[in-house]
Design a protein around this motif. Sequence first.
Motif, mmCIF file in Angstrom:
data_model
loop_
_atom_site.group_PDB
_atom_site.id
_atom_site.type_symbol
_atom_site.label_atom_id
_atom_site.label_comp_id
_atom_site.label_asym_id
_atom_site.label_seq_id
_atom_site.Cartn_x
_atom_site.Cartn_y
_atom_site.Cartn_z
ATOM 1 N N VAL A 115 0.106 -5.215 -15.652
ATOM 2 C CA VAL A 115 -0.115 -4.084 -14.746
ATOM 3 C C VAL A 115 -0.473 -4.618 -13.359
ATOM 4 N N VAL A 116 0.279 -4.168 -12.358
ATOM 5 C CA VAL A 116 0.005 -4.540 -10.965
ATOM 6 C C VAL A 116 -0.474 -3.286 -10.249
ATOM 7 N N ILE A 117 -1.704 -3.335 -9.781
ATOM 8 C CA ILE A 117 -2.263 -2.177 -9.096
ATOM 9 C C ILE A 117 -2.221 -2.434 -7.598
ATOM 10 N N ILE A 118 -1.601 -1.506 -6.863
ATOM 11 C CA ILE A 118 -1.470 -1.674 -5.414
ATOM 12 C C ILE A 118 -2.091 -0.444 -4.751
ATOM 13 N N GLY A 119 -3.152 -0.687 -3.999
ATOM 14 C CA GLY A 119 -3.855 0.446 -3.402
ATOM 15 C C GLY A 119 -4.206 0.190 -1.962
ATOM 16 N N GLY A 120 -4.357 1.290 -1.219
ATOM 17 C CA GLY A 120 -4.732 1.150 0.182
ATOM 18 C C GLY A 120 -5.716 2.219 0.587
ATOM 19 N N GLY A 121 -6.671 1.846 1.438
ATOM 20 C CA GLY A 121 -7.610 2.806 2.008
ATOM 21 C C GLY A 121 -8.443 3.501 0.954
ATOM 22 N N PHE A 122 -8.621 4.821 1.151
ATOM 23 C CA PHE A 122 -9.506 5.539 0.223
ATOM 24 C C PHE A 122 -8.765 6.088 -0.981
ATOM 25 N N ALA A 123 -7.481 5.706 -1.145
ATOM 26 C CA ALA A 123 -6.727 6.146 -2.322
ATOM 27 C C ALA A 123 -6.994 5.227 -3.511
ATOM 28 N N PHE A 124 -8.120 4.534 -3.482
ATOM 29 C CA PHE A 124 -8.384 3.548 -4.528
ATOM 30 C C PHE A 124 -9.173 4.150 -5.697
ATOM 31 N N THR A 125 -9.422 5.449 -5.668
ATOM 32 C CA THR A 125 -10.382 6.059 -6.605
ATOM 33 C C THR A 125 -9.880 6.072 -8.047
#
Lengths: 281, 352
Positions: A115-125
């Motif tokens: 699983v590769v999790i790619i997140g940016g800013g406040f969308a990390f919740t």
Amino acid sequence: MQNPYMPYPVRIDEIITETEDKNLKTFKFVFLDPEDEEKFAYKAGQFAELSVTGKGEIPIGIASSPTEKGFVKFTVNKVGLVSSFLHAMKVGDIMGLRGPLGNSYPWEALEGKNVVIIGGGFAFTTLRSSIVYMLDPANRSRFKDINVIYGARSPGMLLYRDELAAWERRDDIHMHITVDAANDPGWKYNVGFVPTITEQKAPEADADTFAIICGPPIMIKFTQPVLDKMGYAHDHIIMSLENRMKCGIGMCGRCNVGKEFVCKDGPVFTLAQLTNMPKEY
Amino acid sequence: MKVFTIDKKEWALGIEKAKSAYQVLGPVKEKEWHCFKALGKDEQPDMTYTNTRLSPKFLVQPQTEPMFTYTLDESRPDHHILKEVQEDVCPKAVIGIRPCDAAAFLLVKRNFDAPQYQDPYWLKAYNSMTFVGLACNDPCPTCFCTSAGCGPFHEAGLDVLLVDSGDRFLAKSLTDKGIALLAAAGWNSLADDAGKIEAMKQAAESRIASRISTDRLKAKETTHIYDAPFWEDTAFSCINCGTCTYSCPTCWCFDIQDENRGNTGVRLRNWDSCMFPLFTMHGTGHNPRGAKMQRVRQRFMHKLKYYVDKYDNGIQCVGCGRCIRLCPVNIDIRKVCNQMNDYDPAACVCPA
């Protein structure tokens, strides 16, 4: 008949200011009736309507993990009427919580996969929810390699900084934290935009590797071609959408993307699904 | 299923009798237009009307409807906790509803009575009603019900179908609810000429010249119709007034708002409309349907493509023609529907 518009009463148990601009706060809620917590059984990737009595409701991704008991957690950006009022509320205040709503990340399909999790800013919740869920001792063996690429504008804008540091120290998760620019000379992680770091750090595509992307539209716009170039199949790219919502149960009519409702049929869709849908998000 | 005959001289008496067991609602003329109203003692429905200006959907989904009440007074033990509103679920008889408007409730029901969630407000109101339809002997020029899955004598969604036959009504009972209402009104003389309903039905249907084609909508790719070149042209004259959505019997979109007065308040739901930019605007200001054309396209795509694909049970329109009659800039759903149905991206010769 059960009323799906009726929120569970909750009490604010803790408020944490997450970012240096003080625009993001994490609210920890405790159910007034402990039985409601069992009814609120959720999966990582789902959301709920935070019901601020007298102001209205806002749809927010669940930031706590189903493996964390006794509370639920949401990180809220201060942006409109309800979220601004919520930011001014205090520990001990009573409000409501309606959910869980929407589908979740496809945990059955992800079992036994990288699983590769790619997140940016406040969308990390909901991504935080997913990481805590996968790292739980009861679950870690159900997944292969876990990579996390998470970026923010500056070190002070990263969410959950203590947890990020703790995950950095583990050997069963590969963290690639990045910032657009660092003003802190002690910054020891990556500097660069999420798409660039993805290209450098994400594992090569194969049938057993899934990417989960959640972030601002600009990040998604430039990350997707990188994943394409790396050979990620579109049904292996999982995305979570946002649209304005009211009911959260597919009835009020505003959050549709084509015939799908983001609230009920989503918010999680694969890129392969989105390709056949109008771009109304 | 039985057919009764009601002499018009006995009609008013039957309505009065029914009022002892039901709240009776019917079309009443107010200023220039008809509207459904609860009828008081000795008030009669105007059974000579053509149709109401606004659809009777508000009987089940009021324009504004309380969902919950609450107190913000922290000295009260239940402060900030929502409480259910007591709903009026007494039996109601809706007399003289046109078949298209009754059929519209069945289309809307698919939204509010879904497998995963049921909307208790809509369903309780709908289930409290007995619908006594009035068949259309003289359809309007803008009616296109016969090609929209409905018709002037359409029975689905009705409990009783009334047919005006000069000095009397023929009343066809269609459900147990309908039988109960006819009994409460004391209308119990069986008709000996029930067969004439079929002839009247065919005569009425033959008077409807206006038609739409919907046969190819389902097979088309959503993104093809979505990207069709005719949307800019369709939307050009639209002023986004929302008249079409508010008058439509099959539009159900709503908003939820909290309204406070002092320390108490009500969580309300109100009609909303896909014609308005605020309907979809995010808190950040981003708007997936920020342009007028996108909103016009949404209205037609929802009724004629998304709904068709989602439920595989026809279009989300009964052909009542209200949006055509009331649109201030003459946008015509019949034309748009036919354009969608006929659209072939391969045959398009306009500059892309």
